[in-house]
Enzyme design. Structure first.
Site, PDB file in Angstrom:
ATOM      1  N   GLY A  11       1.243  72.380   9.624  1.00  0.00           N
ATOM      2  CA  GLY A  11       0.582  73.448  10.503  1.00  0.00           C
ATOM      3  C   GLY A  11       1.300  74.663  11.012  1.00  0.00           C
ATOM      4  O   GLY A  11       2.585  74.691  10.375  1.00  0.00           O
ATOM      5  N   THR A  63      -6.869  70.243  16.727  1.00  0.00           N
ATOM      6  CA  THR A  63      -7.058  71.546  17.557  1.00  0.00           C
ATOM      7  C   THR A  63      -8.380  72.377  17.594  1.00  0.00           C
ATOM      8  O   THR A  63      -8.506  73.596  18.218  1.00  0.00           O
ATOM      9  CB  THR A  63      -5.850  72.468  17.181  1.00  0.00           C
ATOM     10  OG1 THR A  63      -5.896  72.623  15.758  1.00  0.00           O
ATOM     11  CG2 THR A  63      -4.553  71.503  17.337  1.00  0.00           C
ATOM     12  N   THR A 102      -0.910  70.396  25.452  1.00  0.00           N
ATOM     13  CA  THR A 102      -1.469  71.868  25.860  1.00  0.00           C
ATOM     14  C   THR A 102      -1.703  72.086  27.090  1.00  0.00           C
ATOM     15  O   THR A 102      -1.812  71.209  28.040  1.00  0.00           O
ATOM     16  CB  THR A 102      -2.661  71.833  24.898  1.00  0.00           C
ATOM     17  OG1 THR A 102      -3.533  72.938  25.116  1.00  0.00           O
ATOM     18  CG2 THR A 102      -3.581  70.682  25.497  1.00  0.00           C
ATOM     19  N   TYR A 126     -11.136  68.602  23.886  1.00  0.00           N
ATOM     20  CA  TYR A 126      -9.899  68.627  23.370  1.00  0.00           C
ATOM     21  C   TYR A 126      -9.039  68.499  24.410  1.00  0.00           C
ATOM     22  O   TYR A 126      -7.939  67.671  24.132  1.00  0.00           O
ATOM     23  CB  TYR A 126      -9.637  70.045  22.731  1.00  0.00           C
ATOM     24  CG  TYR A 126      -8.342  70.381  22.314  1.00  0.00           C
ATOM     25  CD1 TYR A 126      -7.541  69.897  21.538  1.00  0.00           C
ATOM     26  CD2 TYR A 126      -7.900  71.497  23.236  1.00  0.00           C
ATOM     27  CE1 TYR A 126      -6.355  70.293  21.385  1.00  0.00           C
ATOM     28  CE2 TYR A 126      -6.399  71.938  23.146  1.00  0.00           C
ATOM     29  CZ  TYR A 126      -5.896  71.373  22.028  1.00  0.00           C
ATOM     30  OH  TYR A 126      -4.470  71.788  21.653  1.00  0.00           O
ATOM     31  N   LYS A 130      -6.329  65.282  24.409  1.00  0.00           N
ATOM     32  CA  LYS A 130      -4.775  65.739  24.646  1.00  0.00           C
ATOM     33  C   LYS A 130      -4.126  64.873  25.630  1.00  0.00           C
ATOM     34  O   LYS A 130      -3.078  64.442  25.709  1.00  0.00           O
ATOM     35  CB  LYS A 130      -4.399  67.102  24.622  1.00  0.00           C
ATOM     36  CG  LYS A 130      -4.736  67.807  23.219  1.00  0.00           C
ATOM     37  CD  LYS A 130      -3.922  67.355  22.034  1.00  0.00           C
ATOM     38  CE  LYS A 130      -2.619  67.890  22.190  1.00  0.00           C
ATOM     39  NZ  LYS A 130      -1.603  67.552  20.862  1.00  0.00           N
TER      40      LYS A 130
END
Length: 288
Positions: A11, A63, A102, A126, A130
């Site tokens: 990534g 992501t 995040t 998302y 997270k």
């Protein structure tokens, strides 16, 4: 000696760590989904024992923010369940775990920069998965471990906003970019260096959360304008509102992160966002 397992090494952040690794006197083990199954606790534990791993940097995440809205199972698998297994192995084998999270754990409705202890309230699948991953790690509480929340990540590697703007800037004469979402970009190379630099200083009994992005405040519109300016592209950027560019997942309107804690505790200076963009464009051969 640090024997460091990098998870998600292909990534943006993992790739930047790989590039920087030659500058550090650490042993690195770079893995991705093809050679380590992070959804299997036995696989993680076996790998760590065989290679005497004493530090894990988890760069892996689901992501695809919009896809997650209809693919919660897979988002949860990577963003929560895998983190739980990494934390369990880290606790059992006394491994230092650095996990990347995040700004999406917040609701984006603030008017001042988010501190680490501010109330979380994710508005997307998302962000929820997270946050669930963060909570799994905090509950298991592996010693000498931290969570770093970041925002607007871009890099020399992978797909990201900067590369998209460069491509569209060459194809189009005008482009509408959202001006009512405010935050700060994070140049993955700067985040990678920060992580490797602070590793020896991480000593804590309870999992600590830190915010990290580059310095400054801007909108996506401002970011796009600067990309075009630095790359000397003639594409005109027009400001548009969020409602004019609807997406399945709701983006936070305000995701500015307060970085006072990480700067104070590790005695670091954080580069300005334009310096990161300048370096990235030079590496891409797009800085004119």
């Amino acid at each position: 000696m640090f024997n460091i397992l990098i998870i998600g090494s292909n990534g943006q952040l993992g790739s930047e760590i790989k590039e920087l690794s030659k500058n550090y006197d650490y042993n690195f083990f770079f893995t991705d989904r093809t050679n380590l199954d992070i959804t299997s606790k036995d696989s993680i534990k076996s790998f760590c024992e065989i290679n005497s791993i004493n530090t894990i940097i988890n760069c892996a995440a689901y992501t695809a923010v919009d896809n997650a809205e209809t693919d919660e199972l897979n988002a949860d698998l990577t963003n929560r369940k895998a983190v739980k297994k990494l934390a369990l192995v880290s606790q059992e084998l006394n491994i230092k775990l650095i996990h990347i999270s995040t700004d999406y754990v917040f609701d984006g409705k603030n008017f001042k920069a988010y501190c680490e202890e501010f109330q979380t309230s994710p508005k997307t699948v998302y962000g929820k998965t997270k946050l669930d991953g963060e909570n799994e790690m905090i509950n298991i509480n592996p010693k000498n471990s931290i969570i770093i929340r970041t925002s607007w990540v871009y890099s020399f590697y992978g797909n990201n906003f900067v590369k998209t703007m460069l491509r569209l800037g060459k194809e189009k004469e005008t482009l509408g970019v959202i001006f009512d979402q405010v935050g700060t970009p994070t140049y993955a190379a700067h985040l990678a260096k920060l992580i490797l630099d602070i590793l020896p200083q991480i000593k804590n009994d309870k999992v600590e959360i830190y915010n990290y992005s580059n310095e400054g405040v801007l909108s996506w519109y401002d970011f796009a304008k600067e990309i075009m300016k630095m790359a000397k592209l003639n594409c005109k950027i027009n400001p548009i509102e969020t409602f004019q560019y609807p997406t399945p997942a709701k983006r936070p309107h305000f995701s500015l992160l307060n970085k006072a804690k990480i700067k104070k505790e590790f005695n670091i200076e954080i580069p300005y966002w334009k310096d990161g963009l300048d370096d990235c464009l030079k590496r891409l051969g797009e800085r004119k």
